[in-house]
Design an enzyme around this catalytic site. Structure first.
Site, PDB file in Angstrom:
ATOM      1  N   TYR A  79     -21.267  -6.373 -24.679  1.00  0.00           N
ATOM      2  CA  TYR A  79     -22.485  -6.264 -25.493  1.00  0.00           C
ATOM      3  C   TYR A  79     -22.394  -4.973 -26.308  1.00  0.00           C
ATOM      4  O   TYR A  79     -21.931  -3.942 -25.788  1.00  0.00           O
ATOM      5  CB  TYR A  79     -23.728  -6.235 -24.599  1.00  0.00           C
ATOM      6  CG  TYR A  79     -24.012  -7.574 -23.948  1.00  0.00           C
ATOM      7  CD1 TYR A  79     -24.743  -8.540 -24.626  1.00  0.00           C
ATOM      8  CD2 TYR A  79     -23.529  -7.883 -22.671  1.00  0.00           C
ATOM      9  CE1 TYR A  79     -25.001  -9.780 -24.047  1.00  0.00           C
ATOM     10  CE2 TYR A  79     -23.784  -9.121 -22.089  1.00  0.00           C
ATOM     11  CZ  TYR A  79     -24.529 -10.063 -22.782  1.00  0.00           C
ATOM     12  OH  TYR A  79     -24.780 -11.295 -22.217  1.00  0.00           O
ATOM     13  N   GLU A 119     -29.113 -19.345 -20.427  1.00  0.00           N
ATOM     14  CA  GLU A 119     -29.291 -19.058 -19.002  1.00  0.00           C
ATOM     15  C   GLU A 119     -30.730 -19.358 -18.591  1.00  0.00           C
ATOM     16  O   GLU A 119     -31.643 -19.365 -19.431  1.00  0.00           O
ATOM     17  CB  GLU A 119     -28.969 -17.570 -18.788  1.00  0.00           C
ATOM     18  CG  GLU A 119     -29.105 -17.100 -17.359  1.00  0.00           C
ATOM     19  CD  GLU A 119     -28.447 -15.734 -17.127  1.00  0.00           C
ATOM     20  OE1 GLU A 119     -28.082 -15.058 -18.103  1.00  0.00           O
ATOM     21  OE2 GLU A 119     -28.305 -15.365 -15.938  1.00  0.00           O
ATOM     22  N   ASN A 179     -19.256 -15.689 -12.395  1.00  0.00           N
ATOM     23  CA  ASN A 179     -19.647 -14.894 -13.560  1.00  0.00           C
ATOM     24  C   ASN A 179     -19.767 -13.430 -13.157  1.00  0.00           C
ATOM     25  O   ASN A 179     -20.349 -13.113 -12.107  1.00  0.00           O
ATOM     26  CB  ASN A 179     -21.014 -15.377 -14.068  1.00  0.00           C
ATOM     27  CG  ASN A 179     -21.626 -14.435 -15.096  1.00  0.00           C
ATOM     28  OD1 ASN A 179     -21.199 -14.392 -16.240  1.00  0.00           O
ATOM     29  ND2 ASN A 179     -22.606 -13.636 -14.695  1.00  0.00           N
ATOM     30  N   GLU A 180     -19.230 -12.555 -13.956  1.00  0.00           N
ATOM     31  CA  GLU A 180     -19.345 -11.099 -13.720  1.00  0.00           C
ATOM     32  C   GLU A 180     -19.212 -10.779 -12.226  1.00  0.00           C
ATOM     33  O   GLU A 180     -20.084 -10.151 -11.619  1.00  0.00           O
ATOM     34  CB  GLU A 180     -20.661 -10.550 -14.285  1.00  0.00           C
ATOM     35  CG  GLU A 180     -20.723 -10.687 -15.785  1.00  0.00           C
ATOM     36  CD  GLU A 180     -21.772  -9.830 -16.492  1.00  0.00           C
ATOM     37  OE1 GLU A 180     -22.613  -9.205 -15.822  1.00  0.00           O
ATOM     38  OE2 GLU A 180     -21.728  -9.789 -17.739  1.00  0.00           O
ATOM     39  N   GLU A 183     -19.705 -13.940 -23.329  1.00  0.00           N
ATOM     40  CA  GLU A 183     -20.994 -13.260 -23.505  1.00  0.00           C
ATOM     41  C   GLU A 183     -20.764 -12.110 -24.466  1.00  0.00           C
ATOM     42  O   GLU A 183     -19.997 -11.194 -24.163  1.00  0.00           O
ATOM     43  CB  GLU A 183     -21.548 -12.713 -22.187  1.00  0.00           C
ATOM     44  CG  GLU A 183     -22.152 -13.786 -21.307  1.00  0.00           C
ATOM     45  CD  GLU A 183     -22.908 -13.238 -20.106  1.00  0.00           C
ATOM     46  OE1 GLU A 183     -23.501 -12.139 -20.198  1.00  0.00           O
ATOM     47  OE2 GLU A 183     -22.881 -13.915 -19.068  1.00  0.00           O
ATOM     48  N   GLN A 226     -28.161 -14.895 -26.293  1.00  0.00           N
ATOM     49  CA  GLN A 226     -28.216 -16.247 -25.788  1.00  0.00           C
ATOM     50  C   GLN A 226     -28.972 -17.093 -26.820  1.00  0.00           C
ATOM     51  O   GLN A 226     -29.772 -16.551 -27.576  1.00  0.00           O
ATOM     52  CB  GLN A 226     -28.926 -16.290 -24.458  1.00  0.00           C
ATOM     53  CG  GLN A 226     -28.255 -15.450 -23.371  1.00  0.00           C
ATOM     54  CD  GLN A 226     -28.806 -15.765 -21.982  1.00  0.00           C
ATOM     55  OE1 GLN A 226     -29.605 -16.668 -21.784  1.00  0.00           O
ATOM     56  NE2 GLN A 226     -28.350 -14.982 -21.007  1.00  0.00           N
TER      57      GLN A 226
HETATM   58  O1  AHR Z   1     -26.921 -12.337 -20.781  1.00  0.00           O
HETATM   59  C1  AHR Z   1     -27.658 -11.616 -19.846  1.00  0.00           C
HETATM   60  C2  AHR Z   1     -26.821 -11.184 -18.669  1.00  0.00           C
HETATM   61  O2  AHR Z   1     -25.838 -10.295 -19.099  1.00  0.00           O
HETATM   62  C3  AHR Z   1     -26.042 -12.259 -17.973  1.00  0.00           C
HETATM   63  O3  AHR Z   1     -26.794 -12.939 -17.039  1.00  0.00           O
HETATM   64  C4  AHR Z   1     -24.952 -11.489 -17.321  1.00  0.00           C
HETATM   65  O4  AHR Z   1     -23.782 -12.251 -17.134  1.00  0.00           O
HETATM   66  C5  AHR Z   1     -24.749 -10.298 -18.208  1.00  0.00           C
HETATM   67  O5  AHR Z   1     -24.743  -9.122 -17.510  1.00  0.00           O
END
Ligand code: AHR
Length: 511
Positions: free
Chosen positions: A260, A46, A193-194, A315, A364
């Site tokens: 995450y 990103e 995205n999201e 992600e 990332q």
């Molecule tokens: O990876 C960091 C961020 O995490 C991304 O921009 C977003 O999609 C997620 O919340």
């Protein structure tokens, strides 16, 4: 009592404590039918911190060796792990990105504020042409995420035309004017995205309608067939998946999933300073990926029993406090054996669900979150997570072998989890690869395995481990955590025994 004292002392000294062989593995070597898509081993980059700028892009005039502005060392390292695809330009950034600002002569490109990530000025010097050049240098598939949150249908539609249309059209002509005669092939296309969060704070119903509208105008030009990826759920938001499956259905080819391994978003914890209880909790969070994928897949099965729509966790990974003294908006974190083990466990989960999970992207690639590469000006290091991806590349496009496995528990403070995680595949040449993770940071594990339907001639292996789970690589000591040859496996025809050291990731190759 003596025994307890011995075990405690050994654990404190970081020594492996042998256990009895209670780990029984059967690999059904003649029963594989599902291909593990290489795209499960994908990455995400990103416009965030020093991922793009400094990570990949140094510019043509840089003294750091580069090809058309892109760092050669980073490209080589990623090719060495056979990077299959790269997701770009975000993340949250994607829903604020206007692609037309990132084409044409660099000096004339408008600047913008990167509001999500540190409020820094984005000068758009890395745009569509640079990204697609990067993918060509890497030999990987591009995965572009379009702007649904703050863009327009027309803008997204024109981006697809600009990149992929071969012929006379306003966008194809503009591309040619900017130096690219022939179109690129771009298969993977994210439609936002999201969108439940940074991508517009939408409800699932509203997003489903928006998706349909935007996706309608993302056209297939010539033989470029888009795999349109809907912005899927946040972790365990099962209602989001249900709504998309019901209201979008086969107008998407895939649905993303973001997760995450974070315990407390307000107190994420240090990447390198942690105790065993923290480690245990993180591993628990890693294993939770299996539940997430299983439950989202169950919902998908209801609407799509033939599994035509893929689940793509695009992600995933760890998210710690930033390294002290770095910009909080840049998400720069170190990466230890703990991260490598989490990656290995997670990749084993994705392999196990290869019938539904067709792509995944760790967050990332360079200098951000669970990066496989860290850079500091001209210096570059490979993190422990990098070595997990290095070991696991053998699973790319191999056939998943069904296993049955019973194993010891890793126990701490009255909590327990399976101590070992396994995945097995057979490649096109007939070799079997088994990846084994001993999550337990204190005890070695003995594994008795049968390769049913296979007579092996030889076994060889590689191991990733270190004295402490918090060990990591620094620019001064870049090889603290590195691969070594593994000699702890013995093979006799179809019988395999493995002595798996504590806190280790092992790859076995059997032919
Ligand atoms: O990876 C960091 C961020 O995490 C991304 O921009 C977003 O999609 C997620 O919340």
């Amino acid at each position: 009592m003596k025994k307890i004292v011995f075990f405690y002392a050994a654990a404190m000294l970081g020594l492996s404590i042998p256990t009895q062989a209670q780990n029984k593995l059967i690999v059904n070597a003649d029963q594989g039918k599902t291909l593990i898509s290489k795209h499960i081993y994908g990455h995400f980059s990103e416009h965030l911190g020093h991922c793009i700028y400094g990570g990949y892009w140094v510019g043509e005039g840089s003294s750091i060796p580069n090809t058309r502005g892109i760092r050669n060392d980073v490209v080589k390292a990623l090719k060495d792990i056979s990077i299959p695809n790269l997701r770009w330009p975000g993340g949250c950034f994607a829903d604020e990105y206007h692609w037309q600002d990132g084409i044409g002569p660099r000096a004339q490109r408008p600047k913008m504020v990167n509001t999500h990530w540190g409020g820094v000025v984005e000068d758009n010097s890395f745009g569509t042409h640079e990204f697609l050049d990067l993918c060509e240098q890497l030999g990987c598939e591009p995965y572009i995420c379009g702007n649904l949150g703050s863009g327009t249908v027309e803008e997204m539609s024109k981006w697809v035309e600009y990149i992929t249309f071969d012929g006379e059209s306003p966008m194809a002509n503009l591309r040619k004017q900017n130096g690219r005669e022939k179109p690129w092939k771009v298969k993977f296309w994210g439609v936002g995205n999201e969108n439940w969060g940074c991508g517009g704070n939408m409800t699932a119903d509203f997003y489903a309608d928006q998706y349909r509208r935007y996706a309608t105008y993302c056209r297939n030009y010539g033989d470029n067939r888009l795999v349109k990826i809907a912005g899927g759920p946040n972790a365990d938001d099962y209602n989001w998946s249900e709504t998309l499956m019901k209201n979008v259905g086969n107008q998407m080819q895939a649905m993303s999933l973001h997760y995450y391994a974070v315990t407390n978003w307000n107190k994420k914890g240090s990447a390198t300073q942690f105790n065993e209880a923290d480690y245990f909790t993180t591993m628990d969070k890693a294993i939770f990926m299996d539940e997430l994928v299983t439950k989202h897949s169950t919902i998908m099965d209801k609407y799509d029993p033939r599994k035509r729509i893929a689940l793509m966790p695009d992600e995933w990974g760890t998210w710690w406090d930033v390294e002290p003294g770095t910009n909080p908006g840049f998400l720069y974190q170190q990466n230890t054996m703990r991260d490598a083990i989490l990656a290995a466990v997670t990749l084993n989960v994705f392999n196990a669900h290869a019938d539904r999970v067709k792509m995944a992207n760790i967050a990332q690639t360079v200098n951000v979150l669970q990066a496989v590469i860290l850079t500091d000006n001209e210096k570059m290091l490979l993190t422990p997570t990098y070595w997990t991806f290095y070991l696991y590349k053998v699973h790319q496009d191999a056939t998943l072998l069904p296993i049955s496995f019973s194993c010891n528990k890793y126990e701490l403070n009255g909590r327990s989890m399976d101590a070992v995680s396994v995945s097995a595949s057979k490649d096109a040449s007939g070799k079997i690869h088994i990846t084994l993770v001993n999550i337990d940071p204190n005890k070695e594990q003995s594994i008795d395995a049968i390769l049913r339907g296979f007579t092996g001639k030889s076994v060889s292996g590689k191991i990733l481990t270190s004295a402490n789970i918090a060990d990591h690589n620094t620019f001064d000591k870049p090889n603290t955590v590195a691969l070594k040859d593994f000699k702890g496996a013995k093979l006799s025809k179809d019988a395999l025994t493995v002595q798996l050291p504590s806190k280790s990731v092992v790859l076995l190759e059997i032919d």
